[in-house]
Design a protein around this motif. Structure first.
Motif, PDB file in Angstrom:
ATOM      1  N   LYS A 197       0.840  -1.190   0.000  1.00 52.14           N
ATOM      2  CA  LYS A 197       0.000   0.000   0.000  1.00 52.14           C
ATOM      3  C   LYS A 197       0.879   1.245   0.000  1.00 52.14           C
ATOM      4  N   THR A 198       0.558   2.192  -0.886  1.00 50.69           N
ATOM      5  CA  THR A 198       1.332   3.432  -0.933  1.00 50.69           C
ATOM      6  C   THR A 198       0.985   4.318   0.252  1.00 50.69           C
ATOM      7  N   ILE A 199       2.003   4.734   0.977  1.00 50.93           N
ATOM      8  CA  ILE A 199       1.822   5.640   2.108  1.00 50.93           C
ATOM      9  C   ILE A 199       2.652   6.892   1.862  1.00 50.93           C
ATOM     10  N   ARG A 200       2.313   7.950   2.580  1.00 51.23           N
ATOM     11  CA  ARG A 200       3.034   9.220   2.461  1.00 51.23           C
ATOM     12  C   ARG A 200       3.629   9.627   3.801  1.00 51.23           C
ATOM     13  N   ALA A 201       4.799  10.209   3.752  1.00 47.17           N
ATOM     14  CA  ALA A 201       5.404  10.708   4.986  1.00 47.17           C
ATOM     15  C   ALA A 201       4.512  11.775   5.616  1.00 47.17           C
ATOM     16  N   SER A 202       3.832  12.559   4.782  1.00 50.00           N
ATOM     17  CA  SER A 202       2.985  13.645   5.278  1.00 50.00           C
ATOM     18  C   SER A 202       1.849  13.143   6.170  1.00 50.00           C
ATOM     19  N   GLU A 203       1.424  11.896   5.986  1.00 50.78           N
ATOM     20  CA  GLU A 203       0.368  11.332   6.827  1.00 50.78           C
ATOM     21  C   GLU A 203       0.797  11.333   8.294  1.00 50.78           C
ATOM     22  N   TYR A 204       2.089  11.159   8.528  1.00 52.87           N
ATOM     23  CA  TYR A 204       2.615  11.052   9.885  1.00 52.87           C
ATOM     24  C   TYR A 204       3.152  12.379  10.393  1.00 52.87           C
ATOM     25  N   VAL A 205       3.691  13.188   9.471  1.00 54.42           N
ATOM     26  CA  VAL A 205       4.220  14.496   9.871  1.00 54.42           C
ATOM     27  C   VAL A 205       3.120  15.361  10.474  1.00 54.42           C
ATOM     28  N   LYS A 206       1.973  15.396   9.823  1.00 58.06           N
ATOM     29  CA  LYS A 206       0.909  16.291  10.286  1.00 58.06           C
ATOM     30  C   LYS A 206       0.239  15.814  11.583  1.00 58.06           C
ATOM     31  N   LYS A 207       0.425  14.543  11.931  1.00 51.23           N
ATOM     32  CA  LYS A 207      -0.222  13.992  13.126  1.00 51.23           C
ATOM     33  C   LYS A 207       0.676  14.002  14.360  1.00 51.23           C
ATOM     34  N   ASN A 208       1.957  14.348  14.180  1.00 50.41           N
ATOM     35  CA  ASN A 208       2.918  14.254  15.281  1.00 50.41           C
ATOM     36  C   ASN A 208       3.681  15.555  15.480  1.00 50.41           C
ATOM     37  N   LYS A 209       4.207  15.736  16.689  1.00 48.75           N
ATOM     38  CA  LYS A 209       5.005  16.919  16.980  1.00 48.75           C
ATOM     39  C   LYS A 209       6.296  16.899  16.171  1.00 48.75           C
ATOM     40  N   TYR A 210       6.934  15.734  16.147  1.00 52.74           N
ATOM     41  CA  TYR A 210       8.183  15.582  15.394  1.00 52.74           C
ATOM     42  C   TYR A 210       8.221  14.211  14.742  1.00 52.74           C
ATOM     43  N   THR A 211       8.701  14.178  13.491  1.00 51.84           N
ATOM     44  CA  THR A 211       8.802  12.922  12.748  1.00 51.84           C
ATOM     45  C   THR A 211      10.211  12.781  12.191  1.00 51.84           C
ATOM     46  N   LEU A 212      10.829  11.656  12.478  1.00 52.97           N
ATOM     47  CA  LEU A 212      12.161  11.355  11.945  1.00 52.97           C
ATOM     48  C   LEU A 212      11.983  10.539  10.663  1.00 52.97           C
ATOM     49  N   ILE A 213      12.364  11.114   9.530  1.00 57.16           N
ATOM     50  CA  ILE A 213      12.368  10.368   8.271  1.00 57.16           C
ATOM     51  C   ILE A 213      13.746   9.742   8.167  1.00 57.16           C
ATOM     52  N   ASP A 214      13.778   8.423   8.310  1.00 61.89           N
ATOM     53  CA  ASP A 214      15.032   7.690   8.498  1.00 61.89           C
ATOM     54  C   ASP A 214      15.364   6.875   7.252  1.00 61.89           C
ATOM     55  N   PHE A 215      16.506   7.180   6.623  1.00 65.58           N
ATOM     56  CA  PHE A 215      16.942   6.505   5.404  1.00 65.58           C
ATOM     57  C   PHE A 215      17.923   5.396   5.771  1.00 65.58           C
ATOM     58  N   TRP A 216      17.630   4.176   5.342  1.00 68.43           N
ATOM     59  CA  TRP A 216      18.416   3.017   5.757  1.00 68.43           C
ATOM     60  C   TRP A 216      18.266   1.909   4.723  1.00 68.43           C
ATOM     61  N   ALA A 217      18.859   0.746   4.995  1.00 67.52           N
ATOM     62  CA  ALA A 217      18.681  -0.444   4.154  1.00 67.52           C
ATOM     63  C   ALA A 217      19.075  -1.677   4.964  1.00 67.52           C
ATOM     64  N   SER A 218      18.490  -2.799   4.626  1.00 69.34           N
ATOM     65  CA  SER A 218      18.772  -4.045   5.352  1.00 69.34           C
ATOM     66  C   SER A 218      20.225  -4.465   5.216  1.00 69.34           C
ATOM     67  N   TRP A 219      20.852  -4.110   4.067  1.00 65.89           N
ATOM     68  CA  TRP A 219      22.227  -4.533   3.795  1.00 65.89           C
ATOM     69  C   TRP A 219      23.268  -3.573   4.388  1.00 65.89           C
ATOM     70  N   CYS A 220      22.804  -2.493   4.992  1.00 65.47           N
ATOM     71  CA  CYS A 220      23.703  -1.451   5.504  1.00 65.47           C
ATOM     72  C   CYS A 220      24.069  -1.725   6.954  1.00 65.47           C
ATOM     73  N   GLY A 221      25.309  -2.148   7.192  1.00 65.21           N
ATOM     74  CA  GLY A 221      25.760  -2.456   8.548  1.00 65.21           C
ATOM     75  C   GLY A 221      25.637  -1.294   9.516  1.00 65.21           C
TER      76      GLY A 221
END
Length: 368
Positions: free
Chosen positions: A245-269
């Motif tokens: 399901k397509t989700i948007r970061a904005s769905e969570y930003v507008k509902k919270n005081k602060y939102t951490l958009i965290d860039f990562w990957a399973s292969w990244c130690g």
């Protein structure tokens, strides 16, 4: 003195060399047969080949066509019976290029082209050849495990001296041929050897001329960095979650005081090593209005979903499963992960690349 040399070379710069309308690569490769696959690749990371295009051998030849407004090293990988028969590098530019590839790894491919960048590369190689030859003997002493410390030290002085000469020649050659696709290529390959004043001079000159691939990429990255600096509005992201399901970061930003958009990957130690801190922050502040949105740079859905479960990451996740081609990369100018942006409820970036104790300390101040 160096600045004067650079400035003088700039005064001698010619006009931009006109490029052909796209590139057309033809060639033959030893060890392949009719219908075999041939890849056009670029190298990323530590000798990782990323396919850019693919074709098949027809009438004994392979062909590629496309457009690349610059110059860059590319690789041809012919495949026969599931194994590559050779790996040949060449300088790609918008020109007609003909390649003859041997299955002997010691034999360089024969490149025939009238491309301006390839001609400049030949000039550059001829300029550097005497110094490369002069460096062979002292370098062999430096890398010889049985050489004495004294001999190594003497040889190192010679190597460093020759290297300094080559760096100076590289700078003069680069500047003297601005604007050109090859100078654009040399600058990005050797930019770290230029001082800040020299970079200012070169980039001003490049700004005035045609923006070739790497310089345009540099401008785009600077623009993205400025657009995502602390104090700037964040850019929304929309991608599928693990259930599709397509989700948007904005769905969570507008509902919270602060939102951490965290860039990562399973292969990244380093990303995995950082997750306990992010989990700790989430557990401490989630009920007070702190949210995390994970944006994965994975290209394997199973590995992504498995890592979420293994690391016990309870927050929402999204990924377009395009690896480094992730849509978030150019938007946030991400060159390495882990990375993050901290956004307030108004959509303003209030923190960037907060890791470890820095993340916990920042949240402690904000969530009082």
């Amino acid at each position: 003195m160096k600045k004067l040399v650079i400035a003088a070379s700039l005064a001698l710069s010619g006009l931009a060399m006109s490029a052909a309308n796209g590139y057309h690569i033809t060639g033959t490769a030893a060890g392949v047969e009719e219908g075999d696959t041939v890849f056009l690749c670029e190298m990323q990371g530590f000798f990782s080949m990323v396919p850019l295009d693919t074709t098949t051998v027809k009438n004994g030849k392979f062909e590629f066509s496309g457009d690349f407004d610059g110059a860059s090293t590319r690789f041809i990988l012919p495949i026969h019976n599931g194994k590559n028969t050779a790996m040949a590098d060449f300088l790609l530019e918008n020109a007609d290029i003909d390649l003859t590839i041997s299955d002997d790894p010691k034999v360089r491919p024969i490149v025939k082209t009238e491309g301006a960048a390839n001609k400049l590369q030949a000039e550059y190689n001829a300029l550097m050849a005497p110094y490369d030859k002069e460096m062979e003997k002292p370098w062999s002493i430096v890398t010889d495990s049985v050489s004495s410390k004294e001999d190594k030290a003497k040889a190192r002085v010679i190597v460093d001296s020759i290297s300094d000469i080559k760096k100076s020649l590289n700078k003069v050659f680069t500047v003297a041929h601005i604007p050109s696709a090859y100078s654009d290529y040399l600058y990005v390959m050797n930019g770290s050897t230029f001082s800040a004043p020299e970079r200012d001079i070169i980039e001003k000159k490049m700004e005035e001329g045609h923006h070739y691939y790497y310089f345009q990429q540099m401008l785009d990255e600077k623009k993205a960095e400025m657009a995502t600096a602390v104090g700037q509005p964040y850019t929304d992201l929309a991608m599928p979650n693990p259930k599709g399901k397509t989700i948007r970061a904005s769905e969570y930003v507008k509902k919270n005081k602060y939102t951490l958009i965290d860039f990562w990957a399973s292969w990244c130690g380093p990303c995995r090593a950082e997750m306990p801190t992010v989990v700790k922050a989430y557990n401490l502040y989630h009920k007070k209005g702190f949210e995390v949105v994970g944006v994965s740079f994975d290209n394997n859905k199973a590995a992504w979903v498995k890592a979420i479960a293994q690391l016990m990451l309870p927050w929402p996740h999204m990924s377009d499963l395009k690896g480094w081609g992730c849509a978030a990369a150019p938007i946030y100018n991400i060159k390495g992960i882990p990375a993050n942006v901290l956004v307030d409820s108004k959509g303003i970036i209030v923190g960037k690349n907060l890791r470890g104790e820095d993340l916990l300390n920042e949240l402690a101040k904000l969530m009082k």
